[in-house]
Design an enzyme around this catalytic site. Structure first.
Site, PDB file in Angstrom:
ATOM      1  N   ASP A  72      35.490  32.936 -58.792  1.00  0.00           N
ATOM      2  CA  ASP A  72      36.797  33.134 -59.414  1.00  0.00           C
ATOM      3  C   ASP A  72      37.188  32.507 -60.676  1.00  0.00           C
ATOM      4  OD1 ASP A  72      37.947  35.171 -57.920  1.00  0.00           O
ATOM      5  OD2 ASP A  72      37.993  33.859 -56.092  1.00  0.00           O
ATOM      6  N   ASP A 137      35.343  42.763 -57.461  1.00  0.00           N
ATOM      7  CA  ASP A 137      36.472  41.939 -58.074  1.00  0.00           C
ATOM      8  C   ASP A 137      35.536  41.207 -59.200  1.00  0.00           C
ATOM      9  OD1 ASP A 137      36.791  42.306 -55.539  1.00  0.00           O
ATOM     10  OD2 ASP A 137      38.529  40.889 -55.439  1.00  0.00           O
TER      11      ASP A 137
HETATM   12  N1  GLY Z   1      40.140  38.897 -55.928  1.00  0.00           N
HETATM   13  C1  GLY Z   1      40.813  39.079 -54.881  1.00  0.00           C
HETATM   14  C2  GLY Z   1      41.743  40.164 -54.817  1.00  0.00           C
HETATM   15  O1  GLY Z   1      41.717  41.260 -55.416  1.00  0.00           O
HETATM   16  O2  GLY Z   1      42.430  40.172 -53.697  1.00  0.00           O
END
Ligand code: GLY
Length: 362
Positions: A72, A137
């Site tokens: 992330d 993501d």
């Molecule tokens: N990246 C985590 C979500 O979209 O919840």
């Protein structure tokens, strides 16, 4: 929000079950969104007080440039320092982003051709093992990698971004262009061994925010590379979303397009905000007759989000802008709440729409 949270040690994330503000220290995936929103607000109003706050809330995130434990880092560093550099051109910020890109590089494997999102873990139901889990993501990291190549002259980042996007296009999508949330790769063969969900209703369902990340990711990768495959893919994803029979009239999706109990299930305003921002960009990049339909759809989403149905009255909603997002429905976590990333992409979509109306892109 700045008055409620005077120090950049606790970053706004959502509200808890009692409707109280929930913050995170520097230990989650969401801390970059609040400084990113402050930068967009400063970009809009050009007031120095907002710039000073954006700087304070951004610079406190610097230690995250060394984060190698999960994927992330793009959200954390690019939404904060990326916007900071875009608006200030401060050399120190550029070096921080490049160092962060080098940290994320350690999660790329030539064998799988993609960036590992999470480390080895058990699946959501504890029944399966995920050796090399890649979630949709992760496409959102690729703008950060593309930028890092341009800024540093090091082509490795751009090559990894293209490889990741190509593998994702190949392995994450179904025939109808909806996508899986999690694809786990076998580290010996480099091929997927599991296609499942983590935050969606079922392994074969279309989790709303996942479709939004996919749309945003492939649209952005077309902007960055000019590869027609990415544009075509983004257009197919847009078509899946826009024409889905379960898309409500106000264009704010349910938390999963296949959620059991529709229409009596929570919405996800965060997915709508991400979709709207992506669709505005898609309408600028696509030269076909469909371009206008993307802009029209995004505008409908933004009008809904800006209505009292979703936009909180000032001073309510713990000072978040949007209500009615869903973080992790199956985990019974963050259901029908405000979320910092819903606000970030909403403000970004507003900026993009404003610039579009002024006839210039962001
Ligand atoms: N990246 C985590 C979500 O979209 O919840």
């Amino acid at each position: 929000m700045l008055k409620a949270l005077p120090e950049p040690t606790a970053y706004p994330r959502t509200t808890d079950n009692n409707g109280k503000l929930r913050t995170t220290p520097l230990n989650d995936w969401t801390e970059g969104f609040y400084p990113g929103s402050l930068w967009y607000i400063y970009e809009n109003n050009k007031q120095n007080t907002w710039k000073q706050e954006a700087i304070r809330w951004t610079e406190a995130l610097e230690p995250l440039k060394k984060q190698k434990g999960h994927h992330d880092i793009g959200f954390l560093i690019y939404c904060s320092f990326g916007n900071a550099y875009r608006l200030t051109k401060k050399e120190e910020y550029k070096q921080i982003i490049i160092e962060a890109a080098n940290s994320l590089c350690t999660r790329f494997s030539p064998k799988t051709g993609c960036i590992k999102s999470w480390n080895y873990r058990k699946s959501w139901n504890g029944k399966d093992e995920w050796f090399y889990p890649v979630i949709i993501d992760n496409m959102m990291n690729l703008e950060f990698f593309s930028w890092a190549s341009k800024a540093s002259g090091d082509d490795r980042f751009r090559k990894m971004a293209i490889s990741h996007a190509d593998k994702t296009m190949l392995h994450h999508f179904r025939d109808d262009y909806s996508c899986y949330h999690v694809v786990s790769y076998d580290t010996i063969t480099g091929m997927p061994h599991k296609k499942q969900t983590h935050q969606g209703a079922a392994d074969e369902s279309a989790w709303a925010r996942g479709q939004a990340w996919a749309l945003y990711g492939f649209t952005m990768m077309y902007r960055e590379t000019g590869k027609p495959d990415y544009l075509n893919h983004a257009k197919h994803i847009a078509s899946f979303i826009m024409n889905h029979p379960n898309m409500p009239v106000d264009k704010i999706p349910y938390w999963d397009f296949d959620a059991p109990g529709i229409p009596n299930v929570p919405r996800d305003a965060s997915a709508a905000a991400i979709m709207a921002s992506a669709l505005i960009e898609l309408s600028q990049l696509d030269k076909s007759t469909e371009a206008k339909s993307y802009l029209d759809f995004a505008e409908q989403q933004i009008r809904s989000l800006t209505s009292p149905d979703y936009l909180a009255a000032k001073g309510t909603n713990c000072n978040f802008a949007l209500m009615h997002s869903t973080g992790h429905f199956p985990g019974k976590s963050e259901v029908d709440v405000p979320l910092s990333y819903a606000d970030y992409y909403y403000v970004e979509a507003l900026m993009r729409l404003r610039n579009q109306l002024k006839n210039k892109s962001l």
